[in-house]
Design an enzyme around this catalytic site. Structure first.
Site, short mmCIF file in Angstrom:
data_model
loop_
_atom_site.label_atom_id
_atom_site.label_comp_id
_atom_site.label_asym_id
_atom_site.label_seq_id
_atom_site.Cartn_x
_atom_site.Cartn_y
_atom_site.Cartn_z
N HIS A 73 -26.99 56.78 -102.44
CA HIS A 73 -26.86 57.99 -101.20
C HIS A 73 -27.55 59.35 -100.45
O HIS A 73 -27.45 60.50 -102.05
CB HIS A 73 -25.61 58.11 -101.53
CG HIS A 73 -24.32 56.43 -101.56
ND1 HIS A 73 -23.92 56.27 -100.33
CD2 HIS A 73 -23.63 56.51 -102.77
CE1 HIS A 73 -22.71 55.38 -100.82
NE2 HIS A 73 -23.09 55.38 -102.09
N ARG A 75 -27.30 60.63 -98.16
CA ARG A 75 -26.84 61.61 -96.96
C ARG A 75 -27.40 62.09 -95.82
O ARG A 75 -27.23 62.75 -94.89
CB ARG A 75 -26.39 62.41 -98.32
CG ARG A 75 -25.57 63.18 -99.23
CD ARG A 75 -24.44 61.80 -99.14
NE ARG A 75 -23.26 61.94 -99.80
CZ ARG A 75 -22.96 61.15 -100.73
NH1 ARG A 75 -22.40 60.28 -100.00
NH2 ARG A 75 -22.36 61.15 -101.16
N ASN A 289 -15.06 56.36 -106.89
CA ASN A 289 -14.34 55.17 -106.53
C ASN A 289 -15.56 54.35 -106.61
O ASN A 289 -16.58 54.38 -105.85
CB ASN A 289 -14.42 55.68 -105.18
CG ASN A 289 -13.36 54.69 -104.95
OD1 ASN A 289 -12.00 53.71 -105.67
ND2 ASN A 289 -13.51 54.10 -103.13
N ASP A 316 -25.10 54.53 -107.86
CA ASP A 316 -24.66 54.78 -106.85
C ASP A 316 -24.07 56.57 -107.48
O ASP A 316 -23.46 57.09 -106.86
CB ASP A 316 -22.89 54.51 -107.80
CG ASP A 316 -22.20 54.61 -106.45
OD1 ASP A 316 -21.93 54.85 -105.12
OD2 ASP A 316 -20.68 54.35 -106.60
#
Lengths: 433, 312
Positions: A73, A75, A289, A316
């Site tokens: 990720h 962002r 998560n 992740d």
């Protein structure tokens, strides 16, 4: 300008394994020679005498095809204070990665070609590692319809995923798999049953009970893994399960593969390294998560890596700032960064004989390449995307020295043995220790 | 024995010796509350902040009275009136409070671990007055004090805790406190209200209130929160009270001198029948009285009122 990578153990899983020299010119591998093979007529040593050559001594080190992290990720756009495409790319390079696949849960969401093109343009300008955008399954990740997969693929998306959110509607998931199949696109599934998660913030069990935190049961993940492998079987599409964390999920994937279902799976270094115990003391840098699970789940993840049920190690990488992490545990954002610790944690698996060095390189390079349709390999004429790993370098993780804009790692201060020492993308050295 | 703790966060971090010391000091404090002039100058010049980020009447009042009986200056800040509603983080609010040099911050918060976060960030002593579903150590201490008053000791007692264990910080702290002091704790409630892994606390679990109550020395009933129906934790209040509520009939298999406890507030007719709540075995009101004594003792010990207290 020539570059000679000399005397390293070159491992290209399934193709090469031996002490070799690699000669690189204009971003491409032009020569690979086994040491002591005796066939060195036009070889590197001859060449090195006639023109300027940069020699990289790789003796005692592993020379691998460039590592690919198929789950990060960045962002950008939207939360550039946590990570930009440039800082994320630099973190990737420092972690030994030559390519990354960026998840679409940016703001705005990567559910249209403009965002896909924006990401690719920013990556080109940064010019550090290769960046491959993953587009959304559904507009806005809302799970209400299908994005324009055809256009997105043409713009450069290499897969679709609503990562961060599950596709709750089973009919939509079925249609997404079928529709993606028409374009030859991979679907990456974030398996999470929202109703079972409810207000859970860590793994359900004795640790959560003791800490007074709401638990997330394993079934919140595994029930969706079972649904999606079933839908994969129904549709014959290509499905990849993201961030596997539970014993039941590993079993379900193993079972599906045995039935011949076209499914692949990844786990993250934190799931094979840590357990729910890391949350003790309300450590928000251990909140993610799916959550860190029990030691029994961790054992199952190790077994899944060992027997090939889990094809890929992906980080992740989920940057968050202190604004999201220095708060009450219930309020803290999910996720940790992983690009700059992944190789070292992976090497622990080799050290502990869970998998071989060749397996590790497969799970961090050639397998994600095969699954996403990217290139990975060490061949004459192929682009010189190469990662050099020193299995013996000893160092201590210092989050403050990370290239990532964020510091949310549970591994700060950990003593590591082994890590990436050189990353080369298209013949250009983007990181050297 | 010297009491060297900076914070009181949960029962896990208190040793049996520390608990015993607190109980002894509380015994002395209780005597002050019985005087006609209920005030001693012990904590004169000390500042205590009651930082309650979740509604509370009983516990906040209890701390307030405890502080005033020791002559400390005591201020209340509620979550809704503090800067937290203006978007300030908890840590920032707490650092601002600390800058005004209080001696103790008593904290109630709806989320587990919030007092622990403050304890790590601040030099000021923190007393946890309840954090989410995690802990309520002052409640556990006052419950231990009340049982010891009536029974002489906790060791070997069979203590049944009945109701919504999952969502109860009182249950968690009492399970740890009572087992630490040597009791056999048995839990009862519907399986939807028994949290996973609770057996790790060294307790036994049953889904039958009759089994739990049988031969019990102490029965603690927990409040059933009506909004839990939305989480599908029970069917109806009617069925809950019939199956899991405590009635005089169900009490018959308990020890003759059984004690009935409840951390309050009581839902009469739901988890406990009115005649049981008001009956001769009920010590619900004693719990409240001892609450003030326990909180006086903790304020006294933490505010440095006694770096060396004789635990005689």
């Amino acid at each position: 300008m020539l570059t000679l990578i000399k005397g390293g153990r070159v491992i290209d899983p399934g193709n090469l394994d031996g002490i070799m020299d690699i000669l690189i010119e204009d971003g491409k591998i032009i020569e690979i020679e086994e040491q002591g093979s005796g066939v060195r007529g036009q070889g590197s040593e001859v060449r090195s005498q006639k023109s300027e050559v940069r020699v990289v001594d790789a003796s005692g080190k592993i020379v691998a095809p460039g590592l690919i992290d198929m789950h990060v990720h960045f962002r950008d756009p939207g939360h550039e204070y946590k990570e930009t495409i440039e800082t994320g790319s630099r973190a990737a390079a420092f972690g030994g990665f030559t390519a990354v696949c960026t998840m679409p849960n940016t703001n705005p969401v990567n559910d249209n070609t403009q965002i896909t093109e924006y990401i690719l343009k920013k990556a080109r300008l940064a010019n550090i590692v290769r960046v491959y955008p993953v587009a959304a399954i559904s507009p806005g990740l809302k799970g209400k319809g299908l994005c324009e997969y055809g256009d997105l693929k043409k713009a450069g998306a290499i897969a679709v995923s609503d990562d961060g959110n599950p596709v709750t509607d089973s009919q939509l998931m079925r249609r997404a798999l079928e529709y993606a199949k028409g374009f030859g696109l991979l679907v990456i599934s974030h398996c999470e049953n929202f109703e079972l998660v409810a207000n859970g913030v860590m793994n359900e069990g004795a640790v959560a009970t003791r800490m007074g935190l709401s638990g997330i049961p394993n079934a919140a993940e595994s029930s969706m893994v079972m649904r999606d492998t079933g839908l994969c079987e129904l549709t014959g599409a290509r499905l990849h399960i993201a961030h596997v964390s539970t014993v039941e999920s590993v079993n379900a994937i193993r079972n599906a593969k045995a039935r011949g279902v076209n499914v692949t799976a990844e786990t993250a270094p934190h799931y094979f390294t840590l357990t729910e115990d890391a949350v003790k003391g309300y450590n928000t840098n251990a909140k993610m998560n799916p959550p860190l699970r029990s030691s029994r789940d961790r054992e199952a993840i190790l077994e899944g890596l060992h027997d090939g049920t889990i094809d890929v190690i992906a980080t992740d990488h989920a940057p968050h700032s202190s604004i999201e992490k220095d708060v009450e545990f219930d309020l803290a954002a999910n996720g940790i960064i992983g690009l700059e610790t992944s190789v070292s944690l992976g090497l622990r698996l080799v050290e502990n004989k869970v998998i071989t060095m060749t397996d590790l390189i497969a799970k961090m390079s050639t397998n994600p390449a095969r699954i996403t349709g990217l290139y990975s390999g060490i061949k004459k004429g192929s682009p010189a995307d190469i990662t050099i790993i020193d299995p013996d370098v000893v160092y201590e993780v210092n989050a403050d020295s990370f290239q990532s804009l964020s510091r949310n790692t549970p591994f700060d201060g950990w003593k590591m043995k082994g890590g990436a020492v050189l990353t080369m993308v298209g013949g250009k050295v983007v990181f050297e220790r | 024995m010297e009491f060297v703790k900076k914070d009181i966060l949960d029962m896990e971090s208190l040793s049996v010796d520390e608990i015993t010391l607190i109980l002894n000091v509380a015994e002395q404090m209780k005597e002050i509350s019985k005087r006609s002039v209920k005030k001693v100058p012990t904590l004169r010049g000390k500042t205590i902040v009651l930082f309650f980020h979740e509604p509370s009447t009983r516990t906040r009042t209890s701390f307030d009275i405890a502080a005033k009986r020791l002559s400390a200056d005591c201020f209340s800040i509620a979550g809704s009136t503090s800067s937290l509603v203006k978007g300030e983080t908890l840590i920032d609010t707490a650092r601002n409070l600390e800058a005004m040099n209080p001696d103790i911050i008593v904290m109630r918060h709806s989320m587990a671990g919030a007092p622990h976060m403050l304890a790590k960030a601040l030099k000021t002593s923190i007393i946890n007055a309840g954090d989410g579903m995690h802990a309520h150590p002052t409640q556990s201490l006052l419950d231990i004090m009340t049982v010891i008053e009536k029974k002489g000791s906790i060791k070997g007692l069979r203590i049944a805790i009945v109701g919504d264990i999952s969502h109860s910080r009182v249950a968690r702290s009492n399970i740890i406190g009572f087992t630490k002091m040597g009791a056999d704790v048995v839990l009862a409630g519907p399986p939807t209200m028994i949290p996973k892994g609770i057996e790790d606390f060294g307790v036994s679990v049953t889904y039958s209130v009759d089994d739990a109550v049988c031969n019990a020395d102490v029965i603690m009933m927990l409040r059933i929160q009506k909004e839990r129906q939305n989480g599908f934790l029970f069917s109806t209040e009617r069925e809950y009270s019939r199956v899991y509520g405590l009635t005089a009939e169900k009490m018959k298999s308990a020890k003759k001198d059984v004690l009935i406890m409840h951390p309050g507030p009581v839902n009469r007719g739901v988890e406990i029948a009115p005649d049981v709540a008001d009956g001769p075995y009920s010590i619900i009101i004693d719990q409240v009285t001892n609450g003030v004594a326990i909180r006086m003792a903790l304020l006294y010990l933490l505010a440095g009122g006694a770096r060396n207290v004789d635990a005689d």
